[in-house]
Design a protein around this motif. Structure first.
Motif, PDB file in Angstrom:
ATOM      1  N   GLY A  15      52.914  41.697  35.543  1.00 18.15           N
ATOM      2  CA  GLY A  15      51.711  41.109  36.142  1.00 18.15           C
ATOM      3  C   GLY A  15      51.979  39.719  36.681  1.00 18.15           C
ATOM      4  O   GLY A  15      52.945  39.507  37.412  1.00 18.15           O
ATOM      5  N   ARG A  16      51.114  38.775  36.281  1.00 20.14           N
ATOM      6  CA  ARG A  16      51.268  37.394  36.762  1.00 20.14           C
ATOM      7  C   ARG A  16      51.894  36.488  35.716  1.00 20.14           C
ATOM      8  O   ARG A  16      51.826  35.259  35.826  1.00 20.14           O
ATOM      9  CB  ARG A  16      49.894  36.839  37.141  1.00 20.14           C
ATOM     10  CG  ARG A  16      49.262  37.570  38.308  1.00 20.14           C
ATOM     11  CD  ARG A  16      47.851  37.038  38.559  1.00 20.14           C
ATOM     12  NE  ARG A  16      47.209  37.785  39.631  1.00 20.14           N
ATOM     13  CZ  ARG A  16      45.902  37.793  39.857  1.00 20.14           C
ATOM     14  NH1 ARG A  16      45.092  37.101  39.071  1.00 20.14           N
ATOM     15  NH2 ARG A  16      45.401  38.505  40.846  1.00 20.14           N
ATOM     16  N   ASP A 182      46.150  38.913  30.189  1.00 25.64           N
ATOM     17  CA  ASP A 182      47.424  38.960  30.915  1.00 25.64           C
ATOM     18  C   ASP A 182      48.007  40.366  30.979  1.00 25.64           C
ATOM     19  O   ASP A 182      48.765  40.677  31.887  1.00 25.64           O
ATOM     20  CB  ASP A 182      48.447  38.046  30.218  1.00 25.64           C
ATOM     21  CG  ASP A 182      47.942  36.628  30.086  1.00 25.64           C
ATOM     22  OD1 ASP A 182      47.714  36.001  31.125  1.00 25.64           O
ATOM     23  OD2 ASP A 182      47.768  36.162  28.939  1.00 25.64           O
ATOM     24  N   VAL A 183      47.685  41.207  29.994  1.00 28.32           N
ATOM     25  CA  VAL A 183      48.387  42.474  29.885  1.00 28.32           C
ATOM     26  C   VAL A 183      47.533  43.537  29.187  1.00 28.32           C
ATOM     27  O   VAL A 183      46.689  43.216  28.350  1.00 28.32           O
ATOM     28  CB  VAL A 183      49.748  42.260  29.142  1.00 28.32           C
ATOM     29  CG1 VAL A 183      49.588  41.393  27.932  1.00 28.32           C
ATOM     30  CG2 VAL A 183      50.417  43.564  28.741  1.00 28.32           C
ATOM     31  N   VAL A 184      47.716  44.791  29.616  1.00 28.76           N
ATOM     32  CA  VAL A 184      47.159  45.910  28.857  1.00 28.76           C
ATOM     33  C   VAL A 184      48.310  46.828  28.453  1.00 28.76           C
ATOM     34  O   VAL A 184      49.283  46.989  29.177  1.00 28.76           O
ATOM     35  CB  VAL A 184      46.109  46.741  29.646  1.00 28.76           C
ATOM     36  CG1 VAL A 184      44.949  45.869  30.096  1.00 28.76           C
ATOM     37  CG2 VAL A 184      46.721  47.444  30.826  1.00 28.76           C
ATOM     38  N   GLY A 208      45.025  41.845  38.270  1.00 31.23           N
ATOM     39  CA  GLY A 208      46.150  40.944  38.010  1.00 31.23           C
ATOM     40  C   GLY A 208      46.754  41.059  36.626  1.00 31.23           C
ATOM     41  O   GLY A 208      47.433  40.140  36.169  1.00 31.23           O
ATOM     42  N   VAL A 209      46.497  42.174  35.948  1.00 31.98           N
ATOM     43  CA  VAL A 209      47.081  42.310  34.599  1.00 31.98           C
ATOM     44  C   VAL A 209      48.366  43.133  34.658  1.00 31.98           C
ATOM     45  O   VAL A 209      48.499  44.061  35.450  1.00 31.98           O
ATOM     46  CB  VAL A 209      46.105  42.953  33.576  1.00 31.98           C
ATOM     47  CG1 VAL A 209      44.911  42.066  33.324  1.00 31.98           C
ATOM     48  CG2 VAL A 209      45.675  44.338  34.009  1.00 31.98           C
ATOM     49  N   GLY A 210      49.298  42.770  33.811  1.00 36.00           N
ATOM     50  CA  GLY A 210      50.539  43.524  33.690  1.00 36.00           C
ATOM     51  C   GLY A 210      50.284  44.810  32.911  1.00 36.00           C
ATOM     52  O   GLY A 210      49.383  44.875  32.066  1.00 36.00           O
ATOM     53  N   ILE A 211      51.067  45.847  33.234  1.00 33.63           N
ATOM     54  CA  ILE A 211      50.849  47.157  32.605  1.00 33.63           C
ATOM     55  C   ILE A 211      52.067  47.569  31.788  1.00 33.63           C
ATOM     56  O   ILE A 211      53.186  47.636  32.300  1.00 33.63           O
ATOM     57  CB  ILE A 211      50.583  48.242  33.676  1.00 33.63           C
ATOM     58  CG1 ILE A 211      49.497  47.787  34.661  1.00 33.63           C
ATOM     59  CG2 ILE A 211      50.217  49.566  33.008  1.00 33.63           C
ATOM     60  CD1 ILE A 211      49.355  48.703  35.877  1.00 33.63           C
ATOM     61  N   ILE A 212      51.798  47.875  30.531  1.00 38.33           N
ATOM     62  CA  ILE A 212      52.840  48.418  29.660  1.00 38.33           C
ATOM     63  C   ILE A 212      52.430  49.833  29.270  1.00 38.33           C
ATOM     64  O   ILE A 212      51.265  50.085  28.947  1.00 38.33           O
ATOM     65  CB  ILE A 212      53.007  47.532  28.408  1.00 38.33           C
ATOM     66  CG1 ILE A 212      53.560  46.162  28.829  1.00 38.33           C
ATOM     67  CG2 ILE A 212      53.941  48.182  27.392  1.00 38.33           C
ATOM     68  CD1 ILE A 212      53.426  45.121  27.764  1.00 38.33           C
TER      69      ILE A 212
END
Ligand code: NAD
Length: 324
Positions: A15-16, A182-184, A208-212
């Motif tokens: 993400g960012r 920041d992340v999901v 704008g969230v990072g993906i795991i």
């Protein structure tokens, strides 16, 4: 030498955050003995080989093995003897062996306990663990604001949420100020038998969230050995996955390798967390990622397995409490 390691495993930006994670991440729940007993020596050797192979992302939780996973991961990372900024550690809060507690007070104490077990001064990512078991409005109004404070205090660099039903992510993201999360971390929704996460990717990117993506082997469904006793899948889903595994075996192929490679294909997903409990599994999973990078995926095997799994495609299982 660091550069050499990086070249061996693709890294993708989260993400960012600016974090660059290896596309294969080390899921440390097996270090809490949730998939059978793992000795300290095997845990240390597995983490070492993973790091040496270019895996720089390690995920745990106080819930896994009732805090055991965090302790064993902390010890194994320390044994590496490498600079703290050469690896990324994610842990969680709100879910514990004795139940759920997403109160600000509990999650604020939780991070200090996690840092002590992990023998770290900070974690890179702190996530509310399986939020569908709590009140989503409490997550929005109380838990996330508490995590923001922990971020400001330097105990975690980034914050996120995890869970199974995909609707929880948009519920929360639509109700917190932009840029808060920041992340999901989603699990069991981007693998051979279930790719429902794909539809949510554009939304998550826009936020704008990072993906795991965790559990590429569907927590053991997509393995030759089959899932553990506690696995929540329906008998129909379990048996379809068993058929797919048997089909691969007959053809001299390995369902776990194919499953991990399938999950790695989508580059919008930063890292795929696979649970690993032995040096052998680290070797296999690293080899699978390298083979994918050099030779691509076995399209024929994917089509055959997809055909077998078609009747159960995107079949999931209930998780959490009914939200009002
Ligand atoms: P997974 O799909 O990664 O499967 C893990 C199982 O597969 C274990 O039994 C492991 O020993 C086995 N395995 C690993 N590599 C193998 C190989 N090459 N061949 C055969 N078997 C192999 O499921 P998981 O461990 O549940 O998920 C991965 C990680 O993601 C977890 O450890 C955890 O860190 C994270 N996770 C988080 C959440 C959450 O936050 N809610 C949920 C699920 C997973």
């Amino acid at each position: 030498e660091g550069e050499k390691r990086e070249r061996e495993m693709e890294v993708r930006e989260l993400g960012r955050t600016g974090l660059k994670l290896s596309c294969v991440g080390f899921g440390a729940s097996p270090l809490g003995n949730v998939f059978g007993t793992v000795s300290e020596e095997e845990a240390i050797a597995s983490v070492r080989l993973a790091f040496q192979s270019g895996i720089n992302f390690f995920d745990t939780s106080p819930y896994y093995g009732g805090t055991l996973s965090e302790k064993v991961l902390g010890m194994s990372l320390k044994a590496l003897g490498v600079p703290r900024n050469s690896y990324v550690v994610a842990t969680k809060c709100g879910r514990y062996k004795d139940g759920f507690d997403f109160s600000a007070d509990r999650v604020t104490r939780s991070i200090d306990e996690s840092l002590e077990r992990l023998q770290l001064d900070y974690v890179d990512i702190l996530q509310c663990h399986d939020i569908e078991f709590g009140s989503l409005d409490q997550i929005v109004n109380e838990t996330i604001p508490a995590l923001v404070k922990l971020k400001e205090a330097g105990k975690t660099r980034f914050i996120g949420i995890t869970g199974l039903p995909l609707g929880i992510f948009s519920y929360v993201l639509d109700r917190v100020p932009p840029g808060t999360l920041d992340v999901v971390l989603s699990y069991c929704h981007y693998c051979l038998n279930d790719s429902a996460l794909e539809d949510l990717v554009p939304y998550l990117k826009a936020k704008g969230v990072g993906i795991i993506n965790a559990s590429p082997l569907s927590m053991g469904l997509l393995t030759q050995a089959g899932p553990p006793q506690w696995h929540p899948a329906s008998p129909q889903l379990k048996s379809a996955c068993q058929d797919a595994a048997a089909h691969c075996k007959e053809k001299g192929k390995n369902i776990s390798k194919l499953a991990l490679q399938y999950s790695l294909l989508n580059k919008e997903i930063t890292s795929v967390l696979v649970g690993m409990k032995s040096v052998e599994q680290v070797e296999e999973n690293v080899a699978a990622a390298r083979e994918l990078a050099t030779c691509g995926i076995d399209e024929e095997a994917v089509s055959e397995v997809e055909a077998i799994l078609k009747p159960v495609k995107n079949q999931s299982w209930p998780s959490g409490i009914q939200q009002s």
